[in-house]
Design an enzyme around this catalytic site. Structure first.
Site, short mmCIF file in Angstrom:
data_model
loop_
_atom_site.label_atom_id
_atom_site.label_comp_id
_atom_site.label_asym_id
_atom_site.label_seq_id
_atom_site.Cartn_x
_atom_site.Cartn_y
_atom_site.Cartn_z
CG HIS A 105 -6.69 -5.02 1.92
ND1 HIS A 105 -5.36 -4.72 1.95
CD2 HIS A 105 -7.34 -3.83 1.86
CE1 HIS A 105 -5.20 -3.40 1.90
NE2 HIS A 105 -6.40 -2.84 1.85
CD GLU A 120 -11.44 8.97 -0.93
OE1 GLU A 120 -10.87 9.61 -0.04
OE2 GLU A 120 -11.39 7.74 -1.01
CG ASP A 167 -12.22 1.56 1.98
OD1 ASP A 167 -11.54 0.69 1.40
OD2 ASP A 167 -11.94 2.77 1.96
CG ASP A 222 -2.29 0.63 0.94
OD1 ASP A 222 -2.28 1.72 0.32
OD2 ASP A 222 -3.33 0.10 1.35
NE ARG A 277 -12.14 3.55 -3.47
CZ ARG A 277 -11.88 4.39 -2.48
NH1 ARG A 277 -11.39 3.93 -1.33
NH2 ARG A 277 -12.06 5.69 -2.63
CG ASP A 279 -7.32 2.87 -3.06
OD1 ASP A 279 -8.54 2.71 -3.27
OD2 ASP A 279 -6.82 2.86 -1.91
CD GLU A 292 -13.82 5.82 -5.57
OE1 GLU A 292 -13.70 4.63 -5.27
OE2 GLU A 292 -12.98 6.69 -5.25
#
Length: 796
Positions: A530, A407, A470, A289, A453, A402, A405
């Site tokens: 995870h 985010e 998540d 990560d 994601r 990651d 979107e």
């Protein structure tokens, strides 16, 4: 009082406006090969058949031009497949399957599949000050699914779904908006409506309970496709013909991952991998990560290079892992913080999104003050891909994208080809495309691993592997995972899976929850524990009892690899998801549209996860048309009925369909050493199944061109029962590939034999070297086999 009167007048005006749209008048048509144009008072419709199962409809208002670009659709229309008939009252635009009736007065469009009415435009196109709407009439009894990733139950009718990809941190048993918001409606009547416009909007699934379906957007194309099929398998195939098939992933992704948020250093990462090897727990990949590029969570994102204080010799680490057959996976994000080492470079090279004046658009979010890579800009794509390319050349084996979107995506931010709200829902989709196309150009002999994601309709064709975000580390977080995966599979995204064990929160380690989640993970597309690091997601850091049970689940996962890899082949060639709803094999049972706590894993397995703490029994429905056998005990259950199953801690309830063939291998340390030289083939005999067959797929697990270049093998197992004689035939298509076994040692286990056969013949000769276990009712026949045809004949 004045306010009330104003709202009343406004509502009357709006109603009048909408009513006027419903008074659309037919004024003529023009037919050009397969393309029919129908002219009306406020614009024109274009009807285009792709094949006999798919018709696209476009509405172009007066004053607008046709926009033919689609992020979702890749299929090209066939030619000479339509006929047109015209009379005083209506036009008929027909294929051999789908038909469109265009009523002239009053104007109305209705869709039929093989003379069965599917759906009709109601008000059709509506324009308001804030939205453009496509409105339809549906029947009062159909179940509506789709809309992307949500937790609303399998039947989503009655909801108005926002179309705007957004993460939902710590969700449990309800979530109305998540990372994949897709303008797709899947009806229980076996048709799909895909609204071919990714812009921000809403999908109204009859929220007013007046039998209406609507798609609302802030702008963009007024295009939709109607897709219909003879059954669910046909429907899935047609939809993924339209939007693209998922490429075969590398075989190693069906192994076990070590992953957490996050490994802080090279030392910690190496110690974790070595712990798996010391405990003889299979492992194929480790995911690193955000700490690979920085010491802290905040202020570092966008460095996109190794933080050598914590990872002093990443090349050695990668090489050492490679020698142990472990892939190294890195996380990346599309945000370049102003405090990162690449900010000045990103600004100078003009790879960031801008404001309306062309300056880099800066904004604050959790990780710091940032800019966003303009993933749609050719210059930005080239810059971003070169970073990936350098890391692949170092030996990085795959990617985790990651926050895609994105985010945070301010609405006044500008991309090269539109605003944030116009392009938000295809950002992750286009990011996956960038990586997939980069591999195709620079690493054409590698199947990429792209964990994302967020995505959009058609993202599967870029090899995108989604996960469910998540999720709360709780029993409530485990409950909706089957629903999420089943819904996404219906919409073409076949590899949806969850963070096994749960990701977010959790004050104390719950061993029971952890084990039940991993046991479910054996039968989901990707096995990847995870979580946040305060409770270890890796089994190697838990007590001996937990570790032992987790290891049992992982070993079963590896034993199932020939079956699971065949599911990947089926998905790549037919679009059928790996996880399937029960109604796929029992179509005329409307109650099955409500079931989201059982599912089919391929065509052989019925799986029922345990989702309640301390649960002692579970009521399970067995689909009609087959008997079912307990995978672990062999006990038989009758199809079309429910039964209460006593639960045990060592596994979740799993059953095998009567007549199924299930190939297994002995478990191994990782997929690099996998082969099918020694193959167990389990056949679940049942006198009620007179004829059955199964085809297993095998290749080298790596070649991206395996299917297109015929570098693969298909092994077919067929069973036929008639007048107390059971025949099992084994054959191969003779395909060849690197690493193909010259000879396979087959261990054929025939289940549910209540008595010893009178005789067994192998390719016409009597065979005596078999073992029959009276207690388990299993007959074991072992033999060496090349890829020639063989028949085994049993007389009872």
């Amino acid at each position: 009082m004045k306010k009330t009167f104003f709202l009343f007048v406004f509502s009357l005006l709006l109603a009048e406006f909408i009513f006027s749209q419903n008074e659309r008048k037919f004024s003529g048509f023009q037919n050009n090969s397969n393309r029919l144009e129908v002219f009306v008072t406020d614009g024109k419709y274009i009807f285009q058949a792709y094949n006999e199962n798919i018709i696209a409809t476009t509405f172009i208002p007066n004053g607008e031009q046709e926009d033919t670009f689609s992020y979702a659709v890749v299929l090209k229309p066939l030619q000479n497949i339509t006929t047109l008939s015209d009379n005083e009252n209506e036009l008929w635009y027909k294929t051999a399957g789908l038909k469109v009736k265009i009523s002239k007065s009053p104007f109305k469009i209705t869709y039929f599949y093989k003379n069965k009415e599917l759906i009709a435009e109601n008000k059709g196109y509506i324009h308001t000050d804030t939205a453009e709407i496509l409105n339809f009439q549906i029947t009062n009894n159909e179940t509506l699914m789709g809309g992307g990733e949500r937790v609303l139950g399998m039947n989503r009718r009655g909801n108005r779904l926002e179309l705007y990809n957004r993460a939902h941190y710590g969700y449990t048993t309800h979530s109305s908006l998540m990372n994949y918001s897709m303008p797709v409606v899947v009806s229980s009547k076996k048709y799909i409506v895909h609204f071919d416009n990714p812009q921000k909007g809403f999908l109204d699934l009859d929220c007013k309970h007046n039998n209406e379906l609507s798609f609302e957007s802030i702008g963009g194309r007024k295009v939709y496709q109607i897709i219909a099929g003879d059954d669910w398998f046909d429907l899935m195939n047609q939809f993924t013909n339209l939007t693209g098939k998922q490429a075969l992933p590398p075989r190693w992704i069906f192994g076990n991952f070590a992953s957490r948020f996050g490994y802080h250093s090279q030392k910690e990462t190496e110690e974790t991998v070595n712990k798996f090897l010391q405990d003889s727990i299979p492992l194929d990949a480790v995911i690193i990560d955000i700490y690979w590029f920085g010491k802290t969570i905040k202020g570092e994102m966008g460095n996109l290079d190794w933080y050598t204080d914590s990872f002093p010799n990443p090349q050695k680490m990668i090489n050492d892992f490679k020698e142990k057959n472990i892939k190294t996976i890195l996380v990346t994000e599309p945000f370049i913080l102003t405090t990162s080492k690449r900010w000045d470079e990103a600004v100078n090279k003009k790879v960031l999104c801008t404001d309306t004046l062309g300056a880099p658009f800066r904004f604050d979010f959790y990780f710091g003050n940032t800019g966003l890579i303009d993933i749609f800009k050719p210059k930005s794509r080239h810059w971003f891909w070169n970073i990936y390319k350098d890391l692949v050349n170092q030996g990085i084996g795959g990617w985790w994208g990651d926050l895609g979107e994105p985010e945070v995506h301010p609405h006044d931010l500008q991309h090269i080809n539109g605003s944030a709200d116009e392009l938000h829902n295809v950002y992750g989709h286009s990011w996956a495309q960038l990586i997939a196309e980069g591999y195709k150009k620079d690493f054409p002999n590698v199947r990429p691993f792209i964990l994302m994601r967020a995505g959009a309709v058609g993202s599967q064709r870029y090899g995108l592997i989604p996960w469910s975000g998540d999720v709360s580390r709780s029993w409530g977080g485990l409950v909706p995972q089957v629903e999420i995966s089943l819904q996404m599979g219906l919409q073409g995204i076949g590899y949806m899976h969850s963070d096994l064990g749960g990701f977010a929160g959790g004050e104390h380690f719950d061993s029971e929850l952890y084990i039940r989640w991993l046991q479910y993970g054996v039968f989901q597309p990707v096995f990847r524990p995870h979580a946040q690091e305060h409770i270890a997601p890796e089994p190697v850091f838990h007590d001996e009892r937990t570790k032992k049970m987790a290891k049992q689940a992982i070993l079963l996962r590896y034993a199932l690899l020939p079956y699971n890899y065949t599911l990947a082949y089926e998905n790549s060639t037919t679009g059928i998801p790996l996880m399937r709803p029960l109604f796929f094999i029992e179509e005329n049972n409307d109650t099955l549209f409500k079931i989201a706590d059982e599912y089919l894993w391929g065509d052989a397995f019925l799986v029922a996860p345990v989702t309640e703490k301390g649960q002692k029994s579970k009521n399970i429905y067995f689909p009609r048309g087959y008997n079912w056998f307990d995978f672990f005990t062999g006990k038989k259950y009758e199809g079309g009925k429910s039964d209460s199953i006593n639960l045990v801690e060592s596994h979740i309830p799993v059953f095998v369909r009567a007549g199924a063939f299930v190939p297994l291998v002995q478990a191994f340390q990782n997929t690099e050493v996998y082969n099918t030289e020694n193959l167990q083939v389990h056949y679940y005999f049942d006198k009620d199944v007179l004829q059955t067959s199964y085809t297993m797929y095998d290749d080298d697990g790596k070649n991206p061109q395996a299917l297109s270049s015929n570098k693969y093998e298909l092994l077919t197992f067929a069973g036929k029962y008639y007048k107390n004689i059971l025949k099992i035939n084994i054959s191969s298509n003779g395909g060849n590939y690197k690493g193909k076994p010259e000879t396979r040692n087959i261990n054929l286990l025939i289940h549910n034999l209540s008595k010893r056969p009178k005789f067994i013949k192998f390719s016409g000769k009597k065979y005596k070297n078999y073992v029959w276990d009276k207690k388990s009712k299993v007959l074991n026949i072992s033999f060496a086999w090349k890829d020639n045809y063989r028949e085994i004949k049993l007389k009872f």
